[in-house]
Design a protein around this motif. Sequence first.
Motif, PDB file in Angstrom:
ATOM      1  N   GLY A  81     153.469  66.823  74.452  1.00 30.33           N
ATOM      2  CA  GLY A  81     152.780  67.402  73.307  1.00 30.33           C
ATOM      3  C   GLY A  81     152.089  66.363  72.448  1.00 30.33           C
ATOM      4  O   GLY A  81     151.234  66.700  71.622  1.00 30.33           O
ATOM      5  N   GLY A  82     152.422  65.087  72.649  1.00 28.80           N
ATOM      6  CA  GLY A  82     151.720  64.018  71.965  1.00 28.80           C
ATOM      7  C   GLY A  82     150.248  63.975  72.345  1.00 28.80           C
ATOM      8  O   GLY A  82     149.433  63.369  71.643  1.00 28.80           O
ATOM      9  N   HIS A  83     149.910  64.643  73.452  1.00 25.86           N
ATOM     10  CA  HIS A  83     148.506  64.730  73.870  1.00 25.86           C
ATOM     11  C   HIS A  83     147.692  65.631  72.949  1.00 25.86           C
ATOM     12  O   HIS A  83     146.510  65.845  73.187  1.00 25.86           O
ATOM     13  N   THR A  84     148.321  66.142  71.925  1.00 26.74           N
ATOM     14  CA  THR A  84     147.555  66.881  70.912  1.00 26.74           C
ATOM     15  C   THR A  84     146.729  65.919  70.059  1.00 26.74           C
ATOM     16  O   THR A  84     145.822  66.343  69.353  1.00 26.74           O
ATOM     17  N   LEU A  85     147.048  64.622  70.144  1.00 29.14           N
ATOM     18  CA  LEU A  85     146.277  63.596  69.437  1.00 29.14           C
ATOM     19  C   LEU A  85     145.544  62.719  70.442  1.00 29.14           C
ATOM     20  O   LEU A  85     146.117  62.334  71.468  1.00 29.14           O
ATOM     21  N   GLY A  86     144.298  62.390  70.146  1.00 31.96           N
ATOM     22  CA  GLY A  86     143.651  61.347  70.917  1.00 31.96           C
ATOM     23  C   GLY A  86     142.479  61.729  71.785  1.00 31.96           C
ATOM     24  O   GLY A  86     141.958  62.848  71.735  1.00 31.96           O
ATOM     25  N   PHE A  87     142.092  60.769  72.615  1.00 30.62           N
ATOM     26  CA  PHE A  87     140.855  60.799  73.389  1.00 30.62           C
ATOM     27  C   PHE A  87     141.154  60.262  74.786  1.00 30.62           C
ATOM     28  O   PHE A  87     141.982  59.370  74.949  1.00 30.62           O
ATOM     29  N   ALA A  88     140.493  60.818  75.793  1.00 34.60           N
ATOM     30  CA  ALA A  88     140.677  60.361  77.167  1.00 34.60           C
ATOM     31  C   ALA A  88     139.351  59.877  77.743  1.00 34.60           C
ATOM     32  O   ALA A  88     138.317  60.529  77.571  1.00 34.60           O
ATOM     33  N   HIS A  89     139.378  58.743  78.428  1.00 38.82           N
ATOM     34  CA  HIS A  89     138.189  58.256  79.098  1.00 38.82           C
ATOM     35  C   HIS A  89     138.011  58.971  80.432  1.00 38.82           C
ATOM     36  O   HIS A  89     138.975  59.486  81.013  1.00 38.82           O
ATOM     37  N   CYS A  90     136.788  58.990  80.914  1.00 35.41           N
ATOM     38  CA  CYS A  90     136.451  59.722  82.140  1.00 35.41           C
ATOM     39  C   CYS A  90     137.365  59.361  83.320  1.00 35.41           C
ATOM     40  O   CYS A  90     137.745  60.225  84.113  1.00 35.41           O
TER      41      CYS A  90
END
Length: 315
Positions: A185-194
């Motif tokens: 659920g920490g993936h509710t924050l942030g950005f992912a590169h291609c």
Amino acid sequence: MAGIGIAMLIMWCLTWCMASALSVKYYEQTCPQVEHIVAGAVHKATMNDKTVPAALLRMHFHDCFIRGCDASVLLESKGKKKAEKDGPANISLHAFYVIENAKKAVEAECPGVVSCADILALAARDAVALSGGPTWEVPKGRKDGRISNAIETRQLPAPVFNISQLEQSFSERGLSLKDLVALSGGHTLGFAHCSSFENRIHNFNAKQDIDPSLNPSLAAKLRSICPAHNKMKNAGAPLDSTSTTFDNAYYKLLLQGNTIFSSDQALLTHPKTKALVSKYAASQKEFHRAFVKSIIKMGSINGGTEIRLHCKLVR
């Protein structure tokens, strides 16, 4: 199998022996202002850069999964010997300066007392709270490590992992399937590169170019941002629709096929983890409660042996 069982027993012992040594009152006499100082550093940085909370939370996770929570992720490479922060999985980590600034301020108040590992654990808590998430009492008393090897970042759970790989990675660190779902659920924050999700939008398998579990509209959007053979270094997408707010939107999007990583989608391929995804999608309160328990558990994984005076250097 016997060897695996013994290894797991040792890991559990290391984890819980360390946990029993930690205390929320650890610095009550020796550095009572530490939490206030760290919170101030995190708040100041976040006011200038809204990506700081996601960076600090990810940094804490990546630290604890390699050699335990020993602040080895903060150490700088020396010559040809590459440290964890320069490993492939950690190249995009940033905001190390926040921990450095907090450490300098803490050292001015309480010289040689507070570990970098504790500062990082406190900063991750403050990052979540500043983003609208829960707060919690952080058990303290971690020690810093002296070893940091880039090659060991291969041990980090990858965004392309399936549920079996995720379960093994977490269980090796004494963490359960429930911890896996809560910490995801920490993936509710942030950005992912291609590069982290291109496997889902290009050449998915021999028959399909796009992962069929990915919502077609999101797939089209991601393909426009990250075309095949993309060479734009910083191209990517937010991890969810509220990427600076610590809420349960991640789980809601996951059930709709609107999350980015294969490892996110993998949570729906096991009955237990799928049920937990549904539970946290239905109740932000339940998610926050579970996340707090799991991050305290993860943050108690045994780590180093000393107090480093400089978080990026061994001296």
